[in-house]
Every structure is written in structure tokens, then in C-alpha cells.
Design an enzyme around this catalytic site. Structure first.
Site, PDB file in Angstrom:
ATOM      1  N   ASP A 204       0.910  -1.145   0.000  1.00  0.00           N
ATOM      2  CA  ASP A 204       0.000   0.000   0.000  1.00  0.00           C
ATOM      3  C   ASP A 204       0.942   1.185   0.000  1.00  0.00           C
ATOM      4  OD1 ASP A 204      -1.446   2.293   0.909  1.00  0.00           O
ATOM      5  OD2 ASP A 204      -3.074   0.932   1.403  1.00  0.00           O
ATOM      6  N   HIS A 205       1.064   1.859  -1.136  1.00  0.00           N
ATOM      7  CA  HIS A 205       2.176   2.814  -1.248  1.00  0.00           C
ATOM      8  C   HIS A 205       2.042   3.977  -0.256  1.00  0.00           C
ATOM      9  CE1 HIS A 205      -0.385   5.274  -3.904  1.00  0.00           C
ATOM     10  NE2 HIS A 205       0.444   6.268  -3.683  1.00  0.00           N
ATOM     11  N   HIS A 267      -5.675   2.952   1.133  1.00  0.00           N
ATOM     12  CA  HIS A 267      -4.893   4.080   1.651  1.00  0.00           C
ATOM     13  C   HIS A 267      -5.568   4.789   2.831  1.00  0.00           C
ATOM     14  CE1 HIS A 267      -2.940   3.202  -2.020  1.00  0.00           C
ATOM     15  NE2 HIS A 267      -3.577   4.042  -2.808  1.00  0.00           N
TER      16      HIS A 267
HETATM   17  C1  BG6 Z   1      -3.544   5.042  -6.331  1.00  0.00           C
HETATM   18  C2  BG6 Z   1      -4.893   5.167  -6.995  1.00  0.00           C
HETATM   19  O1  BG6 Z   1      -3.499   3.915  -5.503  1.00  0.00           O
HETATM   20  O2  BG6 Z   1      -3.310   6.206  -5.546  1.00  0.00           O
HETATM   21  C3  BG6 Z   1      -4.967   6.430  -7.837  1.00  0.00           C
HETATM   22  O3  BG6 Z   1      -5.126   4.030  -7.812  1.00  0.00           O
HETATM   23  C4  BG6 Z   1      -4.597   7.639  -7.009  1.00  0.00           C
HETATM   24  O4  BG6 Z   1      -6.267   6.591  -8.390  1.00  0.00           O
HETATM   25  C5  BG6 Z   1      -3.275   7.405  -6.293  1.00  0.00           C
HETATM   26  O5  BG6 Z   1      -4.503   8.758  -7.872  1.00  0.00           O
HETATM   27  C6  BG6 Z   1      -2.980   8.532  -5.337  1.00  0.00           C
HETATM   28  O6  BG6 Z   1      -1.672   8.380  -4.872  1.00  0.00           O
HETATM   29  P1  BG6 Z   1      -0.811   9.649  -4.423  1.00  0.00           P
HETATM   30  O7  BG6 Z   1       0.468   9.052  -3.939  1.00  0.00           O
HETATM   31  O8  BG6 Z   1      -0.669  10.519  -5.620  1.00  0.00           O
HETATM   32  O9  BG6 Z   1      -1.611  10.306  -3.335  1.00  0.00           O
END
Ligand code: BG6
Length: 515
Positions: A204-205, A267
Site C-alpha cells: 500500500d504505497h 490508503h
Molecule cells: C492510487 C490510486 O493507488 O493512488 C490512484 O489508484 C490515485 O487513483 C493514487 O490517484 C494517489 O496516490 P498519491 O500518492 O498521488 O496520493
């Protein structure tokens, strides 16, 4: 007799702003990326590897293998990787570092269900171990369409690539883990049929973002906040993940997903659990994840009749974002004109345990909103009694703690302060900590941290099987209730704060923060 003055050795001055930024060594590793020519690999994974190489943070002995369906030579892949890194790296690329990283890169092609791919991969892995004279650890990164996750893991098992005698084998799996609880369970079962949970790193990045990890530092490294971190002092919590972007060319994925699955299930629930969890006994992977799972289990999944009171969904209509005209969701390329997929969702959840009972936790996320901001705002209860005369009390507001995940990463606390002058008048002022100014370094990209942790064997920032399933337990009933409705869903203007319908989730006296 005069003696020559001895030279006093100056202690090496450490820059206080950069102290603690050093890295730990990582064992020799071969990283194989499945889906090596795909978007995620080009935009995030390869640039992350370059930035790690630039900082000397890759293992001293490191091999990279790309695996994908496209037919190409090692050299073609090196060129593709070089181009992607030059285009997407967060820092200017240095030819020498780039060439050293890509020098020994191998590429194996084949369909992910083709046993031949795994035979070729086995040979490539064996050859690099032989050259080095040792068994490297192996990390397989599954950056493919989710429909291949189970198949790749099965093939790894069938070809004896799932375990080694004297080195570690780990598998990193991208999101999504299923599109509902049933699918998540099936995927977990298929993966754990071959691997042990300790070998599985579900990404989960958001957990790789510095400021998300800082939630834990903020809470558990300061004596100041923990005593007030409960229902006695906190009135409500608001977690926002707003984006100004639309869905771009991702309709194929997004229209079958929607905001609830795309951002909330993973997230946003991660942000919630980090904010609400009990202090773990230690920061070992399982101690931390045990505490997070307990939070998820304390959230009552809504019954079908409760969904409309605690969840709102909407789609963006045409509008203006950052001065430019933006199309509505239904006009986006490849979106069916009668789609009811939400590009915005807001929820009111409650963590029903001793610490949090009765504290509403509001979540909202949307595409094409007025600006990009991800933050956690904690609204404290008002003081019990205001001793100021009426006029002085006008500007008094309950304190707020805001943890900003992005952009302008940092934390701020609003305090009531006296306005200078001869009268006692009060207004809120902010006490701020900004990452950019406190530490003289640019924060690494989330993927840099996560790839390093997977190579190091630290699963703390990855999602465990029971955690993913506990997340889906909360989301499933909302999806089911929405699935049973028909007709168009509410809309909000692109470039706005979101739909008016979100107001109905708020309890009296609560407000959505301006984005
Ligand atoms: C991803 C989603 O997991 O997270 C995207 O699939 C979203 O739709 C993105 O834009 C948002 O990530 P960050 O790091 O830009 O907040």
C-alpha cells in the site's frame, strides 16, 4: 625547550539537519519485476531503483531482471528502462549511476501463464548466482494486472522458485487485493497455498510515504499528544485525500473500481488505523500489524439500512480545475454514459473501542476537486469554560491538529492567541512544522522505502492477509448497498469542494475543512 604546538583534531561536524539520514546495508538481492514494461514499473519502480542507486542505498550486490509479455532483448529493455528513468526520476539522472545500475540488467519474455517464462527466469537467476558465487536473496515484484497475481505465484511454486535453502525468497504484490472480501480471501488463500505469510509483501504505497510514517513518530515519540489522544479530548477526526486530477486514460480500471475501492479500502483505512491504533509493544512487523487489525475489527460494518446515513458517493460534472476547463466523469473517454461509478466518496465511521467510542471519523476522497491535498485533521473539544468577556471570546476556536501528508508535508497545531493591543481579543494562530525546512533533504518516494524494506525483509509497512480482509469487511456492505440502487448518482462540479450531500454525514457543530 619550546615544544611545537600539537594540532588539535577538530571533531567532524555533523549537520544536525541531516543526522539520522544514513541507511542500513541490505543483503545481496536479485529483484525480478513482473510487468516490467508496464506503467507502474516505468513511472515508479525503475525511477525508485535509480534514486536508491544514486544514494548508494541499493544492496552492494544487486541484480535486476525484467519479466513481461513483450518480446525484447536485454539491450532493448535496458534502453526502455533508461528512458523511463530519465523521464520520471525525481532527480536529474547521472549517466554514470544510470549505466552502472542498468549494466547487467536481464530481460525474460513470456506470458505469465507460460511455464517457459519461469524456466527462462530460473536460468537467468541461476546464472547470476553462479557468476557471483553466492545465492542472492530473491524478490519477485508483481506489478502486473491483478488477474495474474495468483497465476504467477502458482507458477513460481511449480518451478521451485518459491523457496531456497540458504537465501530468502519474497513476493511483493501490488494492489488491489481482490475487489471485495470474497476475492481477497480467494487471492490470499491461493498465495498462501504456495508461500508463507512472512514471504508476502502486499503493497500500500501510502505506508511508504514519509509523512504517513510520521503519524507513528508524532504519536509515539512525544509525550505531549498521547494523553489527549482519546474520546475525552478529541471531538472528531477528518481524513481527506483530495485530488485535482481526473481519471485520465484509466477508465478501463477506474470505472470498475470507483473511489471507495481505489482509495478508501486501502490508503484511507491505513491512515485511519495508524491514527487510532494502540501503542505497539515494539515496532516489529507483527506487533504493529496486530494493533492495526484490532482497530479495523473495532469498526462496525454498516447494515444495509445504515449505509445511506454513513456514506455518500458522487461523480464530477464538468467544471474548471486550476483555470482549465475539465470534462465531467461521464464524458471521460471509455466511461459508459450511464455509469454509476463514484469518483468521490465520504464516510462517517466509528472505532468502537475504549479509546474512540463516540468519536466520528470522517473520511472523504475525490478526483477533480479543487486541489490535491491529503491530510488528517483532529478537532479537539472546546475548553469547558470561557472566562473571557463576551467580546474577547468571539475568536476562540477549539484546537486543531493537522497532519499534512502531501503536499507541504508537515504538521500544524492551531492555538488561540491574544491579538496584540489593549483589548483582550483572541484568534487562532498556527504553530507549524514543515518537513522541507526542518530536514535538508527531499523526502524519498514511497516506492523507494518500500522496495528497500522488501529487500531487507521488514514487512512492517506492508499489509498482512487478515488486515486486507478486515478492510474489505467494512467496505463490502457499502458496495452491496450501492450496487442495489439504480439510477444516476449525485454530482459535484469539477474544481469544487465536493458534493453538498457530504454535509449530511456531519454531526451538529462539525464542518468539513476547506480543501
Ligand atoms: C492510487 C490510486 O493507488 O493512488 C490512484 O489508484 C490515485 O487513483 C493514487 O490517484 C494517489 O496516490 P498519491 O500518492 O498521488 O496520493
Amino acid at each position: 625547550m619550546a615544544t611545537a604546538p600539537t594540532k588539535v583534531e577538530e571533531p567532524e561536524q555533523e549537520n544536525p539537519l541531516t543526522s539520522g539520514l544514513e541507511r542500513q546495508p541490505i543483503p545481496p538481492t536479485t529483484l525480478t519485476i513482473f510487468g516490467a514494461t508496464g506503467d507502474l514499473s516505468k513511472r515508479k519502480l525503475l525511477p525508485a531503483l535509480y534514486n536508491l542507486a544514486h544514494e548508494g542505498a541499493l544492496p552492494e550486490r544487486f541484480n535486476l531482471i525484467g519479466a513481461s509479455r513483450s518480446d525484447m532483448s536485454d539491450d532493448d529493455y535496458r534502453k526502455l528502462a533508461k528512458g523511463s528513468i530519465q523521464e520520471f526520476s525525481r532527480r536529474e539522472t547521472d549517466e554514470k549511476v544510470l549505466d552502472a545500475l542498468l549494466d547487467g540488467v536481464r530481460y525474460v519474455s513470456g506470458n505469465f501463464d507460460d511455464p517457459g517464462l519461469y524456466e527462462r527466469l530460473d536460468t537467468a537467476l541461476g546464472e547470476s548466482d553462479e557468476r557471483a558465487g553466492i545465492e542472492f536473496n530473491r524478490v519477485f515484484y508483481l506489478s502486473t494486472s491483478p488477474s495474474f497475481f495468483a497465476e504467477i505465484v502458482k507458477q513460481l511454486g511449480d518451478h521451485g522458485l518459491d523457496r531456497r535453502e540458504s537465501s530468502d525468497v519474497r513476493v511483493v504484490i501490488e494492489k488491489p487485493i481482490g475487489t471485495n472480501l470474497r476475492e481477497a480471501r480467494e487471492l490470499n488463500a491461493a498465495v498462501l497455498d504456495v508461500l508463507d505469510e512472512e514471504q508476502v509483501y502486499r503493497i500500500d504505497h501510502y505506508l511508504g510515504k514519509e509523512t504517513v510514517q510520521n503519524v507513528l513518530a508524532f504519536r509515539f515519540a512525544n509525550g505531549l499528544f498521547e494523553p489527549i489522544w482519546n474520546r475525552n479530548y478529541i471531538d472528531y477526526v477528518q481524513i481527506t485525500a483530495a485530488e485535482d486530477m481526473g481519471i485520465g486514460s484509466r477508465a478501463g480500471y477506474y470505472d470498475t473500481s470507483g473511489a471507495l475501492r481505489d482509495l478508501v479500502q486501502n490508503h484511507m483505512l491505513q491512515l485511519l488505523t495508524l491514527l487510532c491504533m494502540e501503542p505497539p509493544v515494539s515496532f516489529s512487523a507483527d506487533e504493529v500489524r496486530d494493533e492495526k487489525v484490532k482497530v479495523l475489527h473495532s469498526i462496525h460494518p454498516p447494515g444495509p439500512e445504515e449505509v445511506s446515513e454513513m456514506a455518500v458517493r458522487a461523480q464530477y460534472a464538468a467544471g474548471v480545475v486550476a483555470g482549465e476547463a475539465a470534462k465531467g466523469y461521464l464524458e471521460e473517454e471509455d466511461v459508459p454514459p450511464d455509469s454509476t461509478t463514484e469518483s468521490y466518496t465520504a464516510l462517517r465511521l466509528e472505532v468502537d473501542n475504549w479509546r474512540w467510542a463516540g468519536v466520528p471519523i470522517y473520511l472523504r476522497t475525490g478526483k477533480r476537486m479543487v486541489r490535491k491535498v491529503t491530510e488528517i485533521a483532529i478537532a479537539l473539544k472546546p475548553v469547558p469554560h470561557l472566562a473571557f468577556r463576551e467580546e474577547g471570546a468571539v475568536g476562540v476556536q477549539p484546537n486543531r491538529i493537522v497532519l499534512t501528508v502531501q503536499p507541504n508535508e508537515g504538521a500544524s497545531i492551531s492555538l488561540g492567541a491574544k491579538i496584540p493591543g489593549t483589548r483582550m481579543r483572541i484568534r487562532p494562530v498556527n504553530m507549524e512544522f514543515l518537513y522541507g525546512t526542518a530536514f535538508m533533504s527531499q523526502s524519498p518516494e514511497a516506492y523507494e522505502r518500500l522496495i528497500t524494506d522488501a529487500m531487507r525483509g521488514d514487512a512492517t509497512l506492508f499489509t498482512r492477509d487478515d488486515e486486507v480482509e478486515a478492510q474489505w469487511r467494512i467496505i463490502d456492505p457499502i458496495l452491496a448497498a450501492w450496487g442495489a440502487e439504480s439510477g444516476p448518482i449525485p454530482q459535484y462540479e469539477a474544481g469544487s469542494q465536493g458534493p453538498a450531500e457530504a454535509e449530511r454525514l456531519l454531526q451538529p457543530g462539525h464542518t468539513w475543512r476547506a480543501i
